[in-house]
Every structure is written in structure tokens, then in C-alpha cells.
Design a protein around this motif. Structure first.
Motif, PDB file in Angstrom:
ATOM      1  N   LEU A  21      45.817  47.585  35.536  1.00 43.60           N
ATOM      2  CA  LEU A  21      46.537  46.910  34.468  1.00 43.60           C
ATOM      3  C   LEU A  21      46.754  47.840  33.290  1.00 43.60           C
ATOM      4  O   LEU A  21      47.861  47.971  32.772  1.00 43.60           O
ATOM      5  N   SER A  22      45.646  48.439  32.862  1.00 47.24           N
ATOM      6  CA  SER A  22      45.774  49.352  31.717  1.00 47.24           C
ATOM      7  C   SER A  22      46.695  50.511  32.030  1.00 47.24           C
ATOM      8  O   SER A  22      47.491  50.945  31.194  1.00 47.24           O
ATOM      9  N   LEU A  23      46.573  50.959  33.320  1.00 46.10           N
ATOM     10  CA  LEU A  23      47.486  52.025  33.747  1.00 46.10           C
ATOM     11  C   LEU A  23      48.952  51.605  33.613  1.00 46.10           C
ATOM     12  O   LEU A  23      49.781  52.322  33.046  1.00 46.10           O
ATOM     13  N   VAL A  24      49.153  50.390  34.128  1.00 46.38           N
ATOM     14  CA  VAL A  24      50.531  49.861  34.060  1.00 46.38           C
ATOM     15  C   VAL A  24      50.992  49.786  32.610  1.00 46.38           C
ATOM     16  O   VAL A  24      52.098  50.181  32.275  1.00 46.38           O
ATOM     17  N   LEU A  25      50.031  49.251  31.789  1.00 50.94           N
ATOM     18  CA  LEU A  25      50.340  49.133  30.369  1.00 50.94           C
ATOM     19  C   LEU A  25      50.694  50.482  29.778  1.00 50.94           C
ATOM     20  O   LEU A  25      51.725  50.655  29.126  1.00 50.94           O
ATOM     21  N   VAL A  26      49.770  51.404  30.045  1.00 47.19           N
ATOM     22  CA  VAL A  26      49.993  52.758  29.490  1.00 47.19           C
ATOM     23  C   VAL A  26      51.334  53.338  29.950  1.00 47.19           C
ATOM     24  O   VAL A  26      52.132  53.837  29.161  1.00 47.19           O
ATOM     25  N   ILE A  27      51.462  53.187  31.280  1.00 42.20           N
ATOM     26  CA  ILE A  27      52.713  53.755  31.857  1.00 42.20           C
ATOM     27  C   ILE A  27      53.934  53.120  31.209  1.00 42.20           C
ATOM     28  O   ILE A  27      54.881  53.807  30.820  1.00 42.20           O
ATOM     29  N   SER A  28      53.823  51.771  31.087  1.00 40.12           N
ATOM     30  CA  SER A  28      54.992  51.086  30.509  1.00 40.12           C
ATOM     31  C   SER A  28      55.243  51.532  29.077  1.00 40.12           C
ATOM     32  O   SER A  28      56.373  51.743  28.655  1.00 40.12           O
ATOM     33  N   ILE A  29      54.071  51.653  28.358  1.00 38.32           N
ATOM     34  CA  ILE A  29      54.205  52.118  26.972  1.00 38.32           C
ATOM     35  C   ILE A  29      54.812  53.504  26.927  1.00 38.32           C
ATOM     36  O   ILE A  29      55.747  53.771  26.161  1.00 38.32           O
ATOM     37  N   VAL A  30      54.230  54.362  27.830  1.00 38.13           N
ATOM     38  CA  VAL A  30      54.750  55.747  27.861  1.00 38.13           C
ATOM     39  C   VAL A  30      56.242  55.756  28.197  1.00 38.13           C
ATOM     40  O   VAL A  30      57.061  56.413  27.553  1.00 38.13           O
ATOM     41  N   LEU A  31      56.495  54.978  29.230  1.00 39.44           N
ATOM     42  CA  LEU A  31      57.908  54.916  29.668  1.00 39.44           C
ATOM     43  C   LEU A  31      58.822  54.438  28.545  1.00 39.44           C
ATOM     44  O   LEU A  31      59.884  55.011  28.293  1.00 39.44           O
ATOM     45  N   GLN A  32      58.242  53.332  27.874  1.00 38.93           N
ATOM     46  CA  GLN A  32      59.053  52.819  26.761  1.00 38.93           C
ATOM     47  C   GLN A  32      59.254  53.873  25.704  1.00 38.93           C
ATOM     48  O   GLN A  32      60.372  54.077  25.215  1.00 38.93           O
ATOM     49  N   ALA A  33      58.073  54.546  25.419  1.00 39.48           N
ATOM     50  CA  ALA A  33      58.157  55.591  24.398  1.00 39.48           C
ATOM     51  C   ALA A  33      59.157  56.678  24.804  1.00 39.48           C
ATOM     52  O   ALA A  33      59.917  57.189  23.983  1.00 39.48           O
ATOM     53  N   VAL A  34      59.094  56.975  26.127  1.00 34.72           N
ATOM     54  CA  VAL A  34      59.990  58.052  26.602  1.00 34.72           C
ATOM     55  C   VAL A  34      61.446  57.582  26.626  1.00 34.72           C
ATOM     56  O   VAL A  34      62.340  58.250  26.140  1.00 34.72           O
ATOM     57  N   PHE A  35      61.695  56.373  27.216  1.00 32.56           N
ATOM     58  CA  PHE A  35      63.076  55.943  27.494  1.00 32.56           C
ATOM     59  C   PHE A  35      63.758  55.202  26.366  1.00 32.56           C
ATOM     60  O   PHE A  35      64.968  55.087  26.349  1.00 32.56           O
ATOM     61  N   TYR A  36      62.909  54.708  25.391  1.00 31.82           N
ATOM     62  CA  TYR A  36      63.522  53.909  24.349  1.00 31.82           C
ATOM     63  C   TYR A  36      64.651  54.656  23.603  1.00 31.82           C
ATOM     64  O   TYR A  36      65.743  54.121  23.475  1.00 31.82           O
ATOM     65  N   PRO A  37      64.341  55.882  23.157  1.00 31.55           N
ATOM     66  CA  PRO A  37      65.432  56.570  22.424  1.00 31.55           C
ATOM     67  C   PRO A  37      66.686  56.706  23.272  1.00 31.55           C
ATOM     68  O   PRO A  37      67.790  56.489  22.812  1.00 31.55           O
ATOM     69  N   ARG A  38      66.433  57.061  24.585  1.00 34.03           N
ATOM     70  CA  ARG A  38      67.606  57.246  25.475  1.00 34.03           C
ATOM     71  C   ARG A  38      68.349  55.927  25.617  1.00 34.03           C
ATOM     72  O   ARG A  38      69.580  55.886  25.580  1.00 34.03           O
ATOM     73  N   LEU A  39      67.534  54.878  25.758  1.00 29.24           N
ATOM     74  CA  LEU A  39      68.137  53.552  25.917  1.00 29.24           C
ATOM     75  C   LEU A  39      68.965  53.210  24.685  1.00 29.24           C
ATOM     76  O   LEU A  39      70.110  52.759  24.791  1.00 29.24           O
ATOM     77  N   MET A  40      68.324  53.480  23.565  1.00 28.66           N
ATOM     78  CA  MET A  40      69.039  53.207  22.313  1.00 28.66           C
ATOM     79  C   MET A  40      70.343  54.009  22.263  1.00 28.66           C
ATOM     80  O   MET A  40      71.403  53.494  21.902  1.00 28.66           O
ATOM     81  N   ASP A  41      70.196  55.274  22.681  1.00 31.21           N
ATOM     82  CA  ASP A  41      71.421  56.111  22.725  1.00 31.21           C
ATOM     83  C   ASP A  41      72.483  55.462  23.582  1.00 31.21           C
ATOM     84  O   ASP A  41      73.650  55.346  23.197  1.00 31.21           O
ATOM     85  N   LYS A  42      72.025  55.035  24.804  1.00 29.37           N
ATOM     86  CA  LYS A  42      72.960  54.395  25.741  1.00 29.37           C
ATOM     87  C   LYS A  42      73.641  53.220  25.097  1.00 29.37           C
ATOM     88  O   LYS A  42      74.863  53.035  25.194  1.00 29.37           O
ATOM     89  N   ILE A  43      72.791  52.406  24.431  1.00 24.54           N
ATOM     90  CA  ILE A  43      73.320  51.186  23.824  1.00 24.54           C
ATOM     91  C   ILE A  43      74.371  51.554  22.770  1.00 24.54           C
ATOM     92  O   ILE A  43      75.476  50.977  22.718  1.00 24.54           O
ATOM     93  N   LEU A  44      73.969  52.553  21.984  1.00 32.02           N
ATOM     94  CA  LEU A  44      74.922  52.989  20.950  1.00 32.02           C
ATOM     95  C   LEU A  44      76.228  53.469  21.568  1.00 32.02           C
ATOM     96  O   LEU A  44      77.328  53.157  21.118  1.00 32.02           O
ATOM     97  N   ASP A  45      76.010  54.269  22.652  1.00 33.26           N
ATOM     98  CA  ASP A  45      77.204  54.770  23.364  1.00 33.26           C
ATOM     99  C   ASP A  45      78.085  53.625  23.801  1.00 33.26           C
ATOM    100  O   ASP A  45      79.314  53.633  23.604  1.00 33.26           O
ATOM    101  N   VAL A  46      77.388  52.628  24.418  1.00 38.66           N
ATOM    102  CA  VAL A  46      78.146  51.486  24.942  1.00 38.66           C
ATOM    103  C   VAL A  46      78.907  50.816  23.798  1.00 38.66           C
ATOM    104  O   VAL A  46      80.077  50.470  23.930  1.00 38.66           O
ATOM    105  N   THR A  47      78.187  50.670  22.660  1.00 36.82           N
ATOM    106  CA  THR A  47      78.825  50.008  21.509  1.00 36.82           C
ATOM    107  C   THR A  47      80.064  50.786  21.062  1.00 36.82           C
ATOM    108  O   THR A  47      81.134  50.214  20.866  1.00 36.82           O
ATOM    109  N   SER A  48      79.830  52.110  20.945  1.00 34.77           N
ATOM    110  CA  SER A  48      80.984  52.910  20.471  1.00 34.77           C
ATOM    111  C   SER A  48      82.111  52.866  21.491  1.00 34.77           C
ATOM    112  O   SER A  48      83.298  52.781  21.130  1.00 34.77           O
TER     113      SER A  48
END
Ligand SMILES: *[C@@H]1O[C@H](CO)[C@@H](O)[C@H](O)[C@H]1NC(C)=O
Ligand SMILES: *[C@@H]1O[C@H](CO)[C@@H](O)[C@H](O)[C@H]1NC(C)=O
Ligand SMILES: *[C@@H]1O[C@H](CO)[C@@H](O)[C@H](O)[C@H]1NC(C)=O
Ligand SMILES: *[C@@H]1O[C@H](CO)[C@@H](O)[C@H](O)[C@H]1NC(C)=O
Ligand SMILES: [Ca+2]
Length: 329
Positions: free
Chosen positions: A50-77
């Protein structure tokens, strides 16, 4: 987790029954302890997972969030750009709507252009036909020109012939003139013969009629007029001679008379009377105007001095004179 917790007492129970014989008496806490002792491993694993999953998810979120945000921004533009496109397309649509009118106008103009083009084409066709005809005519003219060329080489020869024919023509003309003269002479001859057959005499361009019928001077003149003539005038020695010889000794009235009782002599046929030149034709002593009554003249004697003045009422034979004028052929 709850399932696992329930299964564990059941399994424990059956085990308990089977193991009653094996383990007769065991304090109740014992069964609580055994699952507690075996379970921590799986729980830990789960927790770790569970903690692994949590960590991984957090890490993933930490890693992918900016990219995701970028994507979203891209989509918006992109969406915005798309909207711009759509707007542009809709404005384009209205522009196109406007343009359709101009397209229709352009079509009309095209049609007009086409008709004028067709007309031009037909004109070009007719021009081409005329050009063809013109070139045909030019070739015909060229052929004609060649013929003219070949003819012009014959010109010197023709010129010689022409010269010959010209001299011939001149000769012919000369002959023609001679012939005409001969004709005139013949005509004259025939006229003279004709007049002579009617009793006229011919002398140097004049006909004379010697009438043997005695008449007064005036009646004699009337008789001459009726013959398209007048009583004769005398203007030369030779004429005088011809007249007295032809009169054959008979006294004959001539056309000499006075203008009034005391007037001058004049010729009745209009010839002007030359008093001085005519003195040689009077009988010597004449004209003596016997009894102031001798106003008419006659040829009295066979001599160049032949004239006498007598009374106009005397009756004498007379001489008419008509000048010969040949009718032009
Ligand atoms: C829409 O048209 C305007 C001017 O015609 C142009 O400046 C603009 O870039 C266009 N937008 C897009 C998204 O093509
Ligand atoms: C132009 O006119 C000719 C007949 O005159 C027709 O055959 C042709 O289709 C026309 N072309 C156009 C573009 O209208
Ligand atoms: C005129 O002449 C004639 C003859 O010659 C003569 O008889 C007569 O008397 C003359 N008359 C006059 C007026 O001289
Ligand atoms: C002239 O005429 C008159 C009258 O006729 C005549 O008497 C006279 O003899 C004439 N003269 C001559 C010369 O014949
Ligand atoms: Ca006299």
C-alpha cells in the motif's frame, strides 16, 4: 481484511476439533495469539504494498503532474486556436457568402467575355478566309504579272510593227485625203455638169445664166433671184472677156445700178463697186446718163470696154451669176 479475519477463527475452529486430541487443553488466549503471530507478515506485505503504491502514485504524480498540466494547457491553447480557426472559418463563410455575389458577377462577365471571345473567333475565321482569298488573288495577279512580263519582252517587236503600221497609216491617210479631193473634184465636176445641163455656164468658181428673154432691169433681177442668183457683177478683165464673148453680141443687163437718181453705182449682188478700177470697162464716152434717165448698165459690145448706161425700163436679155460653193462632204 475482514474476510481474512473471519476465515482465520473458522479454520482455527476445525483445527481445534481435529487437534482436540493432540492439544487437550489450551488457554483461550492461545488461539488469538497464533493468528497474531502468523498474520503480521501478510499485513506488513500489504502495508508495504500500500505504502509502495502510495509512494509510487505520489512520485508519479510529482513526476507527471507538470507534464499533465502542460498537456492541459496545450489542449486549452489548442482549443483556443481551434476556436480562432472556427471564428475565422465562420468569418470566411460570411466572406464566402459575400464572394458568391461577386462570383456570380464574375460568371456573368465570364459569359460576356466568352461571347465576345466567340465573336472574335468567328471574326478571326472570316479574316482567315479573306486572307485566303487575298492570297489566291495575289497568286492570280502574280500569274498575270508573269504573262505581262512575257508580253513586255515582245514590246520592241510590237513597237516595230506599230511603227510600220503608223507609216502605213500615214500613207493611208494621205491616200484618203487624195481620195477625198478626187471625190470633191468629181462632185464639183458633177455639179458643174448638172448646172450646165440646165443652161448655166461655169467660169472660175461661178455659174452664169445667159437669158435670151428681154426684160427690164428690175424684172431681170427678179428672174435671177428666182434662180437663186443675181444679175452679174464684173470684177476682172478675164470675167469681162468671158461675159462679152458668151453674150455673143447681144446687149445684156448686168447687176450695176445707181442708188437713187443721183446716187453712186453699186453691184446688186453685194460686191463692192470699185469706181476707178471699173473705168476701163465702160464704152468710151459712157456712162453719159442720156436724159438723166440712164441708171442701169448693160454689156453692149464685144469688147473689154463694153458697158453702157441705159434706162432701167429698157428690155434686154440678161446675165445671172451664182457663186459655186461646194457642199462639204
Ligand atoms: C484569423 O485571421 C486573422 C486575420 O485574418 C489572423 O491574424 C489569425 O492568425 C487567424 N487565426 C487563425 C487561428 O488562423
Ligand atoms: C462559351 O461559349 C461556347 C459557345 O458559344 C460554349 O460552347 C462554351 O461552353 C462556353 N464556355 C464557357 C466557359 O461558358
Ligand atoms: C450719149 O451717147 C450717145 C451715143 O454715144 C449719144 O447718142 C447721146 O447723145 C449721148 N448723150 C449725151 C447726153 O451726151
Ligand atoms: C447707149 O444706150 C443708148 C440707149 O439704149 C443708145 O441709144 C446708145 O446708142 C448706146 N450707145 C452705144 C455706144 O451703143
Ligand atoms: Ca448711155
Amino acid at each position: 481484511m475482514e474476510m481474512k479475519e473471519r476465515e482465520a477463527p473458522d479454520a482455527h475452529f476445525t483445527v481445534d476439533k481435529q487437534n482436540i486430541s493432540l492439544w487437550p487443553q489450551e488457554p483461550p488466549p492461545k488461539p488469538d495469539l497464533s493468528p497474531f503471530l502468523r498474520k503480521p507478515i501478510s499485513l506488513r506485505v500489504a502495508l508495504i504494498c500500500l505504502s509502495l503504491v502510495l509512494v509510487i502514485s505520489i512520485v508519479l504524480q510529482a513526476v507527471f503532474y507538470p507534464r499533465l498540466m502542460d498537456k492541459i494547457l496545450d489542449v486549452t491553447s489548442d482549443a483556443q486556436i481551434l476556436r480562432g480557426h472556427v471564428d475565422n472559418i465562420s468569418t470566411l463563410g460570411s466572406v464566402l457568402e459575400k464572394d458568391r455575389g461577386s462570383v456570380e458577377k464574375a460568371e456573368v462577365q465570364m459569359w460576356i467575355l466568352n461571347t465576345s471571345f466567340s465573336r472574335m473567333r468567328s471574326q478571326i475565321l472570316s479574316l482567315r478566309i479573306s486572307m485566303k482569298q487575298a492570297s489566291d488573288q495575289i497568286s492570280v495577279l502574280t500569274r498575270n504579272w508573269e504573262e505581262v512580263d512575257s508580253l513586255s519582252s515582245k514590246i520592241p517587236e510590237l513597237q516595230r510593227d506599230l511603227d510600220k503600221s503608223n507609216t502605213l497609216n500615214a500613207k493611208i491617210q494621205g491616200l484618203q485625203i487624195s481620195l477625198e479631193n478626187v471625190n470633191k473634184l468629181l462632185q464639183r465636176q458633177s455639179d458643174i455638169l448638172e448646172m450646165m445641163s440646165r443652161g448655166w455656164k461655169y467660169f472660175r468658181g461661178n455659174f452664169y445664166y445667159f437669158s435670151h428673154t428681154p426684160k427690164t432691169w428690175y424684172s431681170a433681177e427678179q428672174s435671177c433671184i428666182s434662180r437663186d442668183a443675181h444679175l452679174t457683177s464684173v470684177t476682172s478683165e478675164s470675167e469681162q472677156e468671158f461675159l462679152y464673148k458668151s453674150a455673143d453680141g447681144l446687149p445684156c443687163w448686168i447687176g450695176l445700178t445707181k442708188a437713187g437718181i443721183e446716187g453712186d453705182w453699186y453691184w446688186v449682188d453685194g460686191t463692192s463697186f470699185n469706181k476707178k478700177q471699173s473705168e476701163r470697162f465702160w464704152i468710151p464716152g459712157e456712162p453719159n446718163n442720156t436724159g438723166n434717165n440712164e441708171h442701169c448698165a448693160n454689156i453692149r459690145v464685144s469688147s473689154s470696154r463694153a458697158w453702157n448706161d441705159s434706162s432701167c425700163d429698157n428690155k434686154f436679155p440678161f446675165i445671172c451669176k451664182r457663186s459655186y460653193s461646194q457642199a462639204s462632204p
